[in-house]
Design an enzyme around this catalytic site. Sequence first.
Site, PDB file in Angstrom:
ATOM      1  CG  ASP A   1       2.830  -3.754   7.889  1.00  0.00           C
ATOM      2  OD1 ASP A   1       2.603  -4.098   9.063  1.00  0.00           O
ATOM      3  OD2 ASP A   1       3.883  -4.036   7.271  1.00  0.00           O
TER       4      ASP A   1
HETATM    5  N1  URA Z   1       4.793  -8.716   6.649  1.00  0.00           N
HETATM    6  C1  URA Z   1       4.908  -7.370   6.538  1.00  0.00           C
HETATM    7  O1  URA Z   1       6.005  -6.843   6.462  1.00  0.00           O
HETATM    8  N2  URA Z   1       3.792  -6.641   6.493  1.00  0.00           N
HETATM    9  C2  URA Z   1       2.548  -7.165   6.536  1.00  0.00           C
HETATM   10  O2  URA Z   1       1.565  -6.433   6.477  1.00  0.00           O
HETATM   11  C3  URA Z   1       2.432  -8.577   6.646  1.00  0.00           C
HETATM   12  C4  URA Z   1       3.580  -9.323   6.706  1.00  0.00           C
END
Ligand code: URA
Length: 246
Positions: free
Chosen positions: A110
């Site tokens: 993310d």
């Molecule tokens: N899980 C998440 O919630 N975000 C990420 O970036 C990776 C795994």
Amino acid sequence: MEKTVRLDKFLADMGKGSRSQLREAAKKGRILVNGEPEKKTDRKIVPGTDQVVFDGIPVCYRKYEYYMLNKPQGVVSATEDSRCTTVVDLLGAGPEGDLRRDLFPVGRLDKDTEGLLILTNDGDMAHRLLSPRNHVDKVYYARVSGRLPEDAAAVMAAGMTLQDGTRVLPGKLKVLEGGENPRILLTIQEGKFHQVKRMFEALACQVVYLKRISMGPVVLDESLKPGEYRRLTGEEIRLLGGETDE
Ligand code: URA
């Protein structure tokens, strides 16, 4: 038969510029093939056999490249984005950069997640790492807001149901510090959208900081500050089942 490729494609893939920039460079005699200036950028060469020199520097042919990036917050895991800086921009691998232009991130983190992101142009290796069928461990460090239920590790180990009804595969939770603002390590083998955050939301907690520590056998090099990257070593590439001549 030996595989041929157009000279301009070869040089563009190796990050030496766009096809039109390469045409101009060739006109100025900046490109040599087997010791001779080459003006025709649409001619074919055999990578690894024909010797190509650009601005006096031999251009080594590597079929595949592998990098690890310590992804900083605020950057998107994509090859292109009209508004945000991408992880590929950080590596300088876009058309303006001097790395090859066919690199892509292996999976996504993310925008607000930090940590290990592998970038490569080896699609088979990326697929092997990402497919849940291959059970590749991805380890995340998180700081969480809210008290974890006593049975949090057992719930995650059993394979839980998220708030929207999605089932996820079992995860391994290690609580490094409990209380109101726990610090944890979570190991999962798939990468559903916002998976780690949603697993904690299903336990009525919020992830306030998330960082990926490892992917399979490759562990984030802690000497890399957020935004920094390095090539994977020959050993790391071998462990991932990639191709290396090191
Ligand atoms: N899980 C998440 O919630 N975000 C990420 O970036 C990776 C795994």
